[in-house]
Enzyme design. Structure first.
Site, PDB file in Angstrom:
ATOM      1  N   LYS A 141       1.973   4.386   1.730  1.00 41.76           N
ATOM      2  CA  LYS A 141       2.087   5.225   3.172  1.00 41.76           C
ATOM      3  C   LYS A 141       1.784   6.875   2.829  1.00 41.76           C
ATOM      4  O   LYS A 141       2.545   7.432   2.431  1.00 41.76           O
ATOM      5  CB  LYS A 141       3.242   5.088   3.742  1.00 41.76           C
ATOM      6  CG  LYS A 141       3.371   5.571   5.074  1.00 41.76           C
ATOM      7  CD  LYS A 141       4.702   4.960   5.709  1.00 41.76           C
ATOM      8  CE  LYS A 141       4.951   5.351   7.533  1.00 41.76           C
ATOM      9  NZ  LYS A 141       4.535   6.498   7.764  1.00 41.76           N
TER      10      LYS A 141
ATOM     11  N   LYS B  68      10.398   3.653   3.785  1.00 43.04           N
ATOM     12  CA  LYS B  68      10.356   5.185   3.677  1.00 43.04           C
ATOM     13  C   LYS B  68      10.890   5.514   2.303  1.00 43.04           C
ATOM     14  O   LYS B  68      12.301   4.835   2.147  1.00 43.04           O
ATOM     15  CB  LYS B  68      11.216   5.598   4.653  1.00 43.04           C
ATOM     16  CG  LYS B  68      10.364   5.367   6.094  1.00 43.04           C
ATOM     17  CD  LYS B  68       9.284   6.401   6.425  1.00 43.04           C
ATOM     18  CE  LYS B  68       9.782   7.581   6.940  1.00 43.04           C
ATOM     19  NZ  LYS B  68       8.730   8.414   7.872  1.00 43.04           N
TER      20      LYS B  68
ATOM     21  N   GLU C  92       0.855  -1.128  -0.116  1.00 41.53           N
ATOM     22  CA  GLU C  92       0.003   0.076   0.032  1.00 41.53           C
ATOM     23  C   GLU C  92       0.878   1.245  -0.086  1.00 41.53           C
ATOM     24  O   GLU C  92       2.080   1.216   0.206  1.00 41.53           O
ATOM     25  CB  GLU C  92      -0.722  -0.197   1.175  1.00 41.53           C
ATOM     26  CG  GLU C  92      -1.567  -1.189   1.462  1.00 41.53           C
ATOM     27  CD  GLU C  92      -2.217  -0.988   2.854  1.00 41.53           C
ATOM     28  OE1 GLU C  92      -2.155  -0.034   3.635  1.00 41.53           O
ATOM     29  OE2 GLU C  92      -2.998  -2.115   3.188  1.00 41.53           O
TER      30      GLU C  92
ATOM     31  N   CYS D 226      17.970  50.040  15.678  1.00 46.85           N
ATOM     32  CA  CYS D 226      18.137  48.947  14.647  1.00 46.85           C
ATOM     33  C   CYS D 226      17.512  49.280  13.434  1.00 46.85           C
ATOM     34  O   CYS D 226      16.273  48.810  13.392  1.00 46.85           O
ATOM     35  CB  CYS D 226      18.286  47.562  15.504  1.00 46.85           C
ATOM     36  SG  CYS D 226      18.816  46.052  14.542  1.00 46.85           S
TER      37      CYS D 226
ATOM     38  N   CYS E 167      23.285  46.713  13.726  1.00 48.74           N
ATOM     39  CA  CYS E 167      23.571  47.954  14.525  1.00 48.74           C
ATOM     40  C   CYS E 167      24.658  47.796  15.484  1.00 48.74           C
ATOM     41  O   CYS E 167      25.203  48.659  15.956  1.00 48.74           O
ATOM     42  CB  CYS E 167      22.464  48.504  14.915  1.00 48.74           C
ATOM     43  SG  CYS E 167      21.848  47.286  16.400  1.00 48.74           S
TER      44      CYS E 167
ATOM     45  N   TYR F 172      -7.057   2.407   5.712  1.00 49.15           N
ATOM     46  CA  TYR F 172      -6.203   1.272   5.550  1.00 49.15           C
ATOM     47  C   TYR F 172      -6.348   0.316   6.720  1.00 49.15           C
ATOM     48  O   TYR F 172      -5.366  -0.609   6.748  1.00 49.15           O
ATOM     49  CB  TYR F 172      -4.674   1.784   5.279  1.00 49.15           C
ATOM     50  CG  TYR F 172      -4.283   2.929   6.133  1.00 49.15           C
ATOM     51  CD1 TYR F 172      -4.129   2.394   7.623  1.00 49.15           C
ATOM     52  CD2 TYR F 172      -3.838   4.046   5.846  1.00 49.15           C
ATOM     53  CE1 TYR F 172      -3.824   3.602   8.442  1.00 49.15           C
ATOM     54  CE2 TYR F 172      -3.662   5.164   6.705  1.00 49.15           C
ATOM     55  CZ  TYR F 172      -3.501   4.805   8.150  1.00 49.15           C
ATOM     56  OH  TYR F 172      -3.162   5.784   8.906  1.00 49.15           O
TER      57      TYR F 172
ATOM     58  N   CYS G 214      18.579  41.053  19.208  1.00 43.97           N
ATOM     59  CA  CYS G 214      19.104  42.361  19.112  1.00 43.97           C
ATOM     60  C   CYS G 214      18.116  43.416  20.069  1.00 43.97           C
ATOM     61  O   CYS G 214      16.951  43.759  19.603  1.00 43.97           O
ATOM     62  CB  CYS G 214      19.249  43.007  17.912  1.00 43.97           C
ATOM     63  SG  CYS G 214      19.566  44.766  18.052  1.00 43.97           S
TER      64      CYS G 214
ATOM     65  N   ASP H 184       1.207  10.580   3.488  1.00 45.16           N
ATOM     66  CA  ASP H 184       1.716  11.401   4.648  1.00 45.16           C
ATOM     67  C   ASP H 184       0.812  12.538   5.174  1.00 45.16           C
ATOM     68  O   ASP H 184       0.847  13.605   4.263  1.00 45.16           O
ATOM     69  CB  ASP H 184       2.701  12.019   3.647  1.00 45.16           C
ATOM     70  CG  ASP H 184       4.105  12.774   4.845  1.00 45.16           C
ATOM     71  OD1 ASP H 184       3.945  12.623   6.070  1.00 45.16           O
ATOM     72  OD2 ASP H 184       4.938  13.450   4.300  1.00 45.16           O
TER      73      ASP H 184
ATOM     74  N   CYS I  76      24.830  42.408  16.920  1.00 49.51           N
ATOM     75  CA  CYS I  76      23.779  42.436  15.935  1.00 49.51           C
ATOM     76  C   CYS I  76      24.430  42.865  14.559  1.00 49.51           C
ATOM     77  O   CYS I  76      25.433  43.780  14.610  1.00 49.51           O
ATOM     78  CB  CYS I  76      22.885  43.583  16.227  1.00 49.51           C
ATOM     79  SG  CYS I  76      21.599  44.050  14.840  1.00 49.51           S
TER      80      CYS I  76
HETATM   81  S1  IVH Z   1      -1.226   0.814   9.192  1.00 45.07           S
HETATM   82  C1  IVH Z   1      -0.857  -1.184  13.130  1.00 45.07           C
HETATM   83  N1  IVH Z   1      -1.166   1.806   6.408  1.00 45.07           N
HETATM   84  O1  IVH Z   1       1.962   5.554   9.222  1.00 45.07           O
HETATM   85  C2  IVH Z   1      -0.537  -0.704  11.732  1.00 45.07           C
HETATM   86  N2  IVH Z   1      -0.409   3.274   8.487  1.00 45.07           N
HETATM   87  O2  IVH Z   1       4.246   4.823  11.082  1.00 45.07           O
HETATM   88  C3  IVH Z   1      -1.271   0.676  11.339  1.00 45.07           C
HETATM   89  N3  IVH Z   1       0.259   5.417   7.531  1.00 45.07           N
HETATM   90  O3  IVH Z   1       0.402   5.939  12.159  1.00 45.07           O
HETATM   91  C4  IVH Z   1      -0.896   1.448  10.413  1.00 45.07           C
HETATM   92  N4  IVH Z   1      -0.378   5.107   5.426  1.00 45.07           N
HETATM   93  O4  IVH Z   1      -0.872   7.271  10.476  1.00 45.07           O
HETATM   94  C5  IVH Z   1      -0.743   1.961   7.904  1.00 45.07           C
HETATM   95  N5  IVH Z   1      -1.304   2.389   4.299  1.00 45.07           N
HETATM   96  C6  IVH Z   1      -1.186   2.800   5.587  1.00 45.07           C
HETATM   97  C7  IVH Z   1      -0.394   3.929   5.989  1.00 45.07           C
HETATM   98  C8  IVH Z   1      -0.264   4.192   7.346  1.00 45.07           C
HETATM   99  C9  IVH Z   1       0.040   6.197   6.309  1.00 45.07           C
HETATM  100  C10 IVH Z   1       0.622   6.228   8.846  1.00 45.07           C
HETATM  101  C11 IVH Z   1      -0.264   6.005   9.764  1.00 45.07           C
HETATM  102  C12 IVH Z   1       0.550   5.379  10.946  1.00 45.07           C
HETATM  103  C13 IVH Z   1       1.879   5.852  10.793  1.00 45.07           C
HETATM  104  C14 IVH Z   1       3.051   4.548  11.064  1.00 45.07           C
END
Ligand code: IVH
Length: 669
Positions: A114, A311, A112, A429, A408, A224, A423, A116, A405
């Protein structure tokens, strides 16, 4: 003819379906106009029939401007985080490790995105959203249901069938790139600080007290993780598909992977393809699909053993530090800035990056002419993240923070309890003086047409304006002595200054640049004190009795007005004709439409705050009373009217009036 209740239910269902088509499926089947017409019809019917009020109606997604701090609540299941990995090899190891732990069983992995943003936990009962809670510390979080309700892609009432009577669903609240860019453009225009990245913008927005503003921000959410005692399927993927059929947004990136090879291909594809997605992502997540296997693998105190995050490598460049400059702002804080050999990073050339304060320089241990790592990652603003020690020149000295500074020459002082150096020469100044003039003319302050930041700096440099009061002594002739200005532009400035004399007192307070008095504090102060003479004569205790004013702000206000120069400036601004008090209460909005009526207010409101309704009642001759009795004429009911009040009102036969009905009651006929 359907009964009003039938029609209300029909409209709610239809509108929920169209919201889903539009916000989740991206495939609207009606025009915006048709949608608005249905929504208006529903609003009208609900106003006529307050007895059918439903806090989850599609009309309740607009938010409210009521200020309330968030209640905290413990999570049913703690919100764990994920273990991080940074390479394909580490992910491969994770897959092999889980297989070994499961005695060599076949393992299907779900890959999946992740996302942000900021994580959210939603609780549903009988197909209806009952609560939304932030992650908080993982054990307990803030209840942000009202804000979450404004996110149109989140179903308030589920579709389809097969959902457990009670369940929790977790996901990520995100601010899509397009909305993030729009928001930052707007903030730039309003001279407000920009959000560094969509994650900060999303979490900041979710914690706002004003859900009407949240509704405007364009948040979205991807889900998710489903938790319940009665899950529909024995594996994560099928549960997610079920969740999708109930109306939640589930990313289409989600894929079942059956071998390490497939996992690796998934990584190399999305490492690049993620850049095309409409929302920010900072990695991938891999989860064991089978719930039985998940249970077998278990969790550590911090994270599950059945899932891992990969990551993405933040985009990073290495470049030489030319020198560190020290820059003084309006408030006197000195900011170190790394001036770099220009380097290309995620499509833009980076030449400078803020080092923020002395502690950061020390913790990164930056030496002169070091090779520095610059990163953007999810951050839009470049950030120095480290030093390539192998390329440090022998004998190079650590970068030292200036002690006086740079503008001045005054010896710097360290702000108590903060990392910043300042400052103290506030009134002598140059960048501080120029900064205050630039602030004063800004859009959200005196909004002086014809003078922007640059012109303000120029006027100061040319010696025409040494403080903000001098602005009002400018004449067309004086301006025209400067090469930059012709007759037209000089006239425009004089007109702009004239117009600024009607800018309200609250903006004047903000424009003065009293340290620690930002826009919100200025407004509160202005409303509480009423006029400048009061403000100038108040003691610290008196100031601290005003909401949101603490000791630091109170002392800063006192110090500001004790300074003779500031008192002179205020007098000159007053003589120039600026607004130095809040407008007198006028007769506007007054009537005897509610004369003799006893009115109880209950619930929360969307158009005005409870205090504003109280004031409206009083202005129109009515009396706001706290509890229901036989003498109560009617109840002004918002959302979530207390059940005991409702029962009492019904028993005594007291009419319940909605917000909209109340407002139309006060409309002049
Ligand atoms: S699963 C127990 N799936 O990443 C597992 N987390 O570092 C629960 N996040 O706090 C998390 N995309 O805010 C999961 N596809 C995804 C995600 C995801 C973003 C975030 C989430 C979590 C953090 C974990």
């Amino acid at each position: 003819m359907p009964s009003p209740l039938q029609r209300i239910i029909e409209l709610r269902n239809e509108l929920n379906r169209h919201n889903h088509n539009y916000y989740v499926l991206n495939a609207p089947t009606i025009t915006d106009k048709e949608f608005d017409e249905m929504l208006k019809e529903l609003e009208r019917l609900e106003a006529e029939h307050p007895e059918f009020f439903d806090p989850l109606s599609p009309t309740q997604r607009v938010g409210s401007d009521i200020n309330k701090s968030f209640e905290q609540i413990a999570h049913i299941y703690p919100m764990l985080s994920l273990g991080n990995t940074y390479s394909v090899e580490e992910v491969d190891e994770f897959v092999s490790r889980t297989r070994a732990a499961l005695m060599g069983e076949e393992v299907t992995i779900v890959g999946e995105m992740k996302f942000d943003g900021t994580s959210i936990s939603l609780i549903y009962e009988d197909g209806r959203l009952v609560r939304a809670v932030t992650r908080g510390d993982g054990v307990k979080g803030d209840v942000v249901t009202e804000n979450v309700k404004t996110i149109r892609s989140i179903p308030l009432q589920l579709q389809g069938d097969g959902w457990p009577r009670q369940f929790e669903i977790r996901g990520e609240i995100v601010l899509p790139w397009a909305e993030f860019d729009r928001l930052n453009r707007e903030r730039e225009f309003n001279e407000e600080p920009l959000f560094a990245n969509p994650r900060n913008a999303a979490s900041g927005t979710l914690k706002m007290q004003n859900s009407a503003e949240v509704a405007r921000r364009g948040l979205d959410a991807y889900f998710y993780y489903l938790l319940s005692d009665e899950l529909p399927f024995d594996n994560h993927y099928d549960n997610m598909m079920a969740v999708k059929s109930w109306g939640f947004k589930v990313s289409s990136v989600m894929t079942r992977l059956h071998s390490i090879d497939e996992v690796d291909k998934f990584i190399s594809h999305w490492d690049v393809a993620r850049k095309e997605l409409p929302v920010a992502t900072d990695g991938l997540v891999f989860k064991v699909n089978s719930l039985r296997q998940q249970l077998n693998l278990g969790s550590t105190a911090k994270s599950p053993r059945w899932a891992i995050a990969y990551k993405f490598q933040a985009e990073r460049a290495l470049t030489r530090l030319d020198f560190v400059s020290f820059e003084v702002g309006r408030t006197g804080v000195v900011t170190p800035v790394a001036n770099l050999d220009p380097v290309l990073l995620s499509g833009t050339i980076v030449k400078r990056a803020s080092l923020h304060n002395e502690d950061i320089i020390k913790s990164l241990d930056i030496h002169e002419r070091d090779m520095l790592y610059v990163e953007k990652g999810g951050e839009i603003i470049p950030k120095i993240t480290g030093v390539d020690l192998g390329r440090r020149q022998s004998g190079s000295e650590p970068v030292r923070f200036v002690t006086s500074c740079p503008a001045c020459g005054t010896r710097l002082v360290r702000v108590e309890g903060e990392a910043a150096w300042m400052c103290p020469n506030k009134y002598g100044c140059p960048p501080q003086i120029a900064g205050r003039i630039e602030h004063f003319v800004g859009r959200r302050m005196m909004n002086i047409d014809g003078i922007g930041e640059e012109t303000a700096a120029l006027l100061y440099k040319a010696g025409l304006v040494n403080n903000v009061a001098d602005l009002y002594s400018l004449t067309r002739e004086k301006l025209m002595t400067l090469a930059r200005f012709g007759k037209r532009s000089s006239e425009r400035i004089i007109e702009g200054l004239e117009a600024s004399k009607s800018v309200p007192f609250e903006c004047v307070v903000y424009a003065l640049s009293i340290p620690y008095v930002g826009e919100t504090v200025a407004k509160k102060l202005a409303r509480a004190v009423g006029d400048i003479d009061n403000l100038m004569s108040m003691s610290a205790d008196e100031l601290m009795s005003i909401e949101d004013i603490g000791e630091r702000i109170a002392n800063s206000i006192i110090e500001y007005f004790e300074t003779p120069l500031n008192r002179r400036i205020i007098e000159r601004l007053r003589n120039a004709g600026l607004q130095m008090s809040m407008p007198e209460d006028t007769d506007e909005g007054q009537s005897d439409l509610l004369a003799g009526k006893s009115i109880v207010i209950s619930g929360t409101f969307s158009h005005h705050s409870r205090d504003q309704y109280k004031e409206m009642i009083e202005r129109n001759g009515g009396k706001n009373v706290a509890s229901i009795s036989k003498k109560t004429d009617f109840i002004l009911a918002g959302e979530n009217m207390g059940p005991s009040k409702l029962e009492k009102a019904q028993k005594l036969g007291i009419p319940i009036i909605s917000e909209d009905q109340f407002l139309s009651l006060l409309q002049p006929q």
